[in-house]
Design a protein around this motif. Structure first.
Motif, PDB file in Angstrom:
ATOM      1  N   UNK A  72       0.821  -1.214   0.000  1.00 56.01           N
ATOM      2  CA  UNK A  72       0.000   0.000   0.000  1.00 56.01           C
ATOM      3  C   UNK A  72       0.857   1.268   0.000  1.00 56.01           C
ATOM      4  N   UNK A  73       2.124   1.161   0.476  1.00 52.25           N
ATOM      5  CA  UNK A  73       2.924   2.381   0.676  1.00 52.25           C
ATOM      6  C   UNK A  73       4.270   2.376  -0.033  1.00 52.25           C
ATOM      7  N   UNK A  74       4.622   1.303  -0.721  1.00 46.55           N
ATOM      8  CA  UNK A  74       5.892   1.268  -1.446  1.00 46.55           C
ATOM      9  C   UNK A  74       5.875   2.304  -2.564  1.00 46.55           C
ATOM     10  N   UNK A  75       6.966   3.065  -2.683  1.00 41.25           N
ATOM     11  CA  UNK A  75       7.084   4.070  -3.737  1.00 41.25           C
ATOM     12  C   UNK A  75       8.144   3.621  -4.730  1.00 41.25           C
ATOM     13  N   UNK A  76       7.757   3.475  -5.981  1.00 38.90           N
ATOM     14  CA  UNK A  76       8.624   2.941  -7.030  1.00 38.90           C
ATOM     15  C   UNK A  76       9.263   4.072  -7.833  1.00 38.90           C
ATOM     16  N   UNK A  77      10.499   3.840  -8.275  1.00 31.94           N
ATOM     17  CA  UNK A  77      11.189   4.828  -9.105  1.00 31.94           C
ATOM     18  C   UNK A  77      12.668   4.519  -9.174  1.00 31.94           C
ATOM     19  N   UNK A  78      13.475   5.443  -9.688  1.00 32.09           N
ATOM     20  CA  UNK A  78      14.927   5.231  -9.738  1.00 32.09           C
ATOM     21  C   UNK A  78      15.508   5.130  -8.335  1.00 32.09           C
ATOM     22  N   UNK A 330      12.225   7.038  -0.364  1.00 34.07           N
ATOM     23  CA  UNK A 330      10.944   7.573  -0.826  1.00 34.07           C
ATOM     24  C   UNK A 330       9.766   6.826  -0.206  1.00 34.07           C
ATOM     25  N   UNK A 331       9.939   5.512   0.000  1.00 35.53           N
ATOM     26  CA  UNK A 331       8.850   4.723   0.587  1.00 35.53           C
ATOM     27  C   UNK A 331       8.641   5.085   2.052  1.00 35.53           C
ATOM     28  N   UNK A 332       9.750   5.315   2.758  1.00 35.68           N
ATOM     29  CA  UNK A 332       9.645   5.709   4.170  1.00 35.68           C
ATOM     30  C   UNK A 332       8.975   7.077   4.282  1.00 35.68           C
ATOM     31  N   UNK A 333       9.355   8.012   3.400  1.00 36.96           N
ATOM     32  CA  UNK A 333       8.719   9.330   3.403  1.00 36.96           C
ATOM     33  C   UNK A 333       7.234   9.192   3.106  1.00 36.96           C
ATOM     34  N   UNK A 334       6.895   8.371   2.132  1.00 37.77           N
ATOM     35  CA  UNK A 334       5.497   8.134   1.767  1.00 37.77           C
ATOM     36  C   UNK A 334       4.720   7.566   2.953  1.00 37.77           C
TER      37      UNK A 334
END
Length: 569
Positions: A72-78, A330-334
């Motif tokens: 639900x909270x993983x943020x994908x990207x470079x 980014x995932x932790x920030x999200x």
């Protein structure tokens, strides 16, 4: 309905989406957007692709993962390590800045996506079980050191090259005399600011009576201040005239969507690196996803994660991007910003798209030293030397595996490093399973418990050899058990019975069954009978489907104490 959720996990949270959830996700999306803009540019620079490609890699992949991923909270990207692996791979086949380099980056993303999708459909999510956490930690730590050193040139404003310590360090030392003083000042100031914001900003905000949860979120996005201030400085002081390298012109607009089928030669050259990138990316992503999901008692499904990440990488490829995966920072920030569902990532993607259309003229003046400092501070947290000390005390085999992986990565490059890490992980697993712990046991006096004769004072019988294999019996370790028994019999000529305590044996494959059949025959020819005790029901069911029980010269005992009492002198 079950199949719909299985293949389209987003339907689970879309079906009961509320206004309150919308507010939380929108807030998180805005905060993550602020983080992702400089981060995407920084990782594009690390990967050796144009700055706008970093932005493109943070738009469509987020949409695709949001619909097909299970976190639900993983943020994908470079991310840092995958970006470095991309640069290292493409550096061997084309020159940075060339059209073929960008084509290679898109092909890497396409192939990585294809590998991930294939593994997902084949339900190979268990593949991470064969990758030693300690070995991967050694690889990531070594990669982080290489990444940090590779960015020093931008902080000093010098030219340098190389993918290993033996290349980077001499290159840096050879050009250090050409340091640009203004660039160095910017780089050091941003480094100090980022380190301060990381170490002390939470305490500073809480001292200002800001709620701790909000203070943590603010500390995560505080680094954007260094980006804004350095842009203002570069613009107002016209630092370009002092040879301060800036990001430069970034084309405005959204990515164009193309599906280009690469030629066979390019696929052949990039297939193995793409597979390694997909493995490392998946390991990093699933680790972050599971950690965050556990905090909210949610579940991340490994096979579906492969499909989600595969779809994200293919989306990155068709939108002109390079390989992506779930990122830790980014995932932790999200997560900390209050994201409830993947809608937060969709809002972040929309924010990046808006920035790509309207903010690129401002980003022209962003100093590369600022981006380099951002990368350096981000990867420093990946370096973990403590694991060497921990494994040295706990497991020497793990220690040597970590040390070997780290040194190979540092001195031979990330491609060879990750390949060696995978091979070492598999080798370590095979070694441990092929040489299982087999305890010779005896009876603890006054009880019915049997323990290792080398750890406890036990009662034994010279005519009995009682062994407890602490592992299932299958093809890699069956011969080891046979050698252990034969060796013991040769050393103790009074042995008349061998009892295998099978309480820890969960399975016996056909190869191990053949070894047991052969062992039963060989022992009988030496005047020794083979007996089995405490065998589990499912294992016994399998044995009943063979002829082993019919030819067994010894007996099957429900308990080991029964076997001991029946066979002792």
């Amino acid at each position: 309905m079950h199949n719909k959720i299985r293949f389209f996990p987003a339907s689970q949270w879309l079906s009961h989406y509320s206004k309150e959830t919308l507010v939380s996700d929108l807030t998180a999306g805005v905060i993550v957007t602020v983080l992702l803009i400089p981060q995407s540019l920084a990782y594009a620079m690390l990967a050796g692709v144009p700055a706008e490609v970093g932005l493109y890699s943070s738009i469509l992949p987020l949409f695709f993962y949001a619909f097909f991923g299970t976190s639900r909270t993983l943020s994908v990207g470079p991310v840092a390590v995958v970006s470095l692996m991309t640069a290292t791979t493409l550096g061997t086949i084309s020159e940075q800045g060339s059209a073929s380099y960008l084509t290679g980056a898109m092909t890497l993303a396409l192939l990585s996506g294809a590998f991930l999708l294939a593994m997902g459909f084949l339900k190979l999510g268990f593949i991470t079980n064969f990758l030693s956490h300690s070995v991967i930690s050694g690889f990531i730590s070594a990669s982080a050191i290489i990444i940090a050193l590779s960015q020093v040139k931008h902080v000093f404003g010098i030219t340098a090259h190389g993918d290993t310590l033996t290349e980077i360090i001499p290159s840096l030392l050879g050009t250090i005399k050409d340091t640009n003083a203004i660039t160095l000042i910017i780089g050091i100031c941003v480094l100090l600011f980022l380190i301060f914001s990381k170490k002390f900003s939470v305490a500073l905000f809480t001292s200002l009576k800001i709620e701790k949860k909000r203070a943590i979120t603010l500390s995560k996005i505080l680094p954007i201040a260094s980006v804004i201030l350095s842009i203002i400085a570069a613009f107002t002081l016209n630092l370009e005239q002092y040879s301060v390298a800036v990001t430069g012109a970034i084309p405005s607009g959204l990515p164009s969507f193309t599906i280009a089928i690469p030629n066979y030669a390019l696929i052949e050259a990039l297939a193995l690196p793409a597979f390694l990138i997909s493995i490392i990316g998946y390991v990093e992503s699933i680790s972050v996803g599971k950690t965050l999901a556990a905090k909210r008692r949610q579940k991340v499904e490994a096979n579906q994660e492969l499909i989600g990440l595969g779809a994200a990488n293919i989306a990155s490829s068709i939108s002109g991007g390079f390989p992506v995966t779930g990122g830790f920072s980014r995932s932790v920030v999200n997560f900390d910003a209050g994201a409830v569902t993947q809608a937060a990532s969709i809002f972040a993607a929309i924010g990046i798209a808006i920035a790509s259309v309207f903010l690129t003229p401002v980003l022209y003046y962003l100093p590369k030293a600022t981006l380099a400092a951002t990368i350096i501070v981000a990867v420093i947290s990946l370096i973990d030397f403590s694991i060497l000390k921990k494994t040295f005390r706990y497991s020497m085999s793990d220690f040597y595996a970590i040390l070997a992986t780290g040194l190979i990565t540092l001195f031979c490059g990330v491609e060879i490093g990750v390949a060696s890490g995978v091979l070492l992980s598999i080798g370590l697993h095979l070694y441990q399973t092929s040489t299982p712990h087999i305890a010779e046991i005896g009876l603890i006096e006054g009880s019915e418990h049997f323990r290792n004769i080398h750890r406890y004072v036990t009662q034994t019988d010279p005519t009995l050899l009682m062994l407890r294999p602490d592992e299932s019996l299958f093809f890699p370790n069956a011969s080891f058990l046979e050698q252990k028994i034969q060796s013991s019999i040769y050393q103790k000529d009074k042995i008349a019975h061998v009892i295998l305590l099978c309480s820890a044996v969960n399975d016996i494959d056909y190869s191990a069954l053949e070894v047991l059949e052969s062992l039963n025959k060989e022992l009988y020819e030496q005047g020794v009978k083979l007996h089995i005790s405490e065998i589990k029901g499912p294992v016994m069911d399998k044995l009943r489907n063979s002829t082993f029980l019919e030819h067994l010269h010894g007996n099957i005992y429900i308990s080991n104490i029964e076997a001991f009492n029946a066979l002792k002198k």
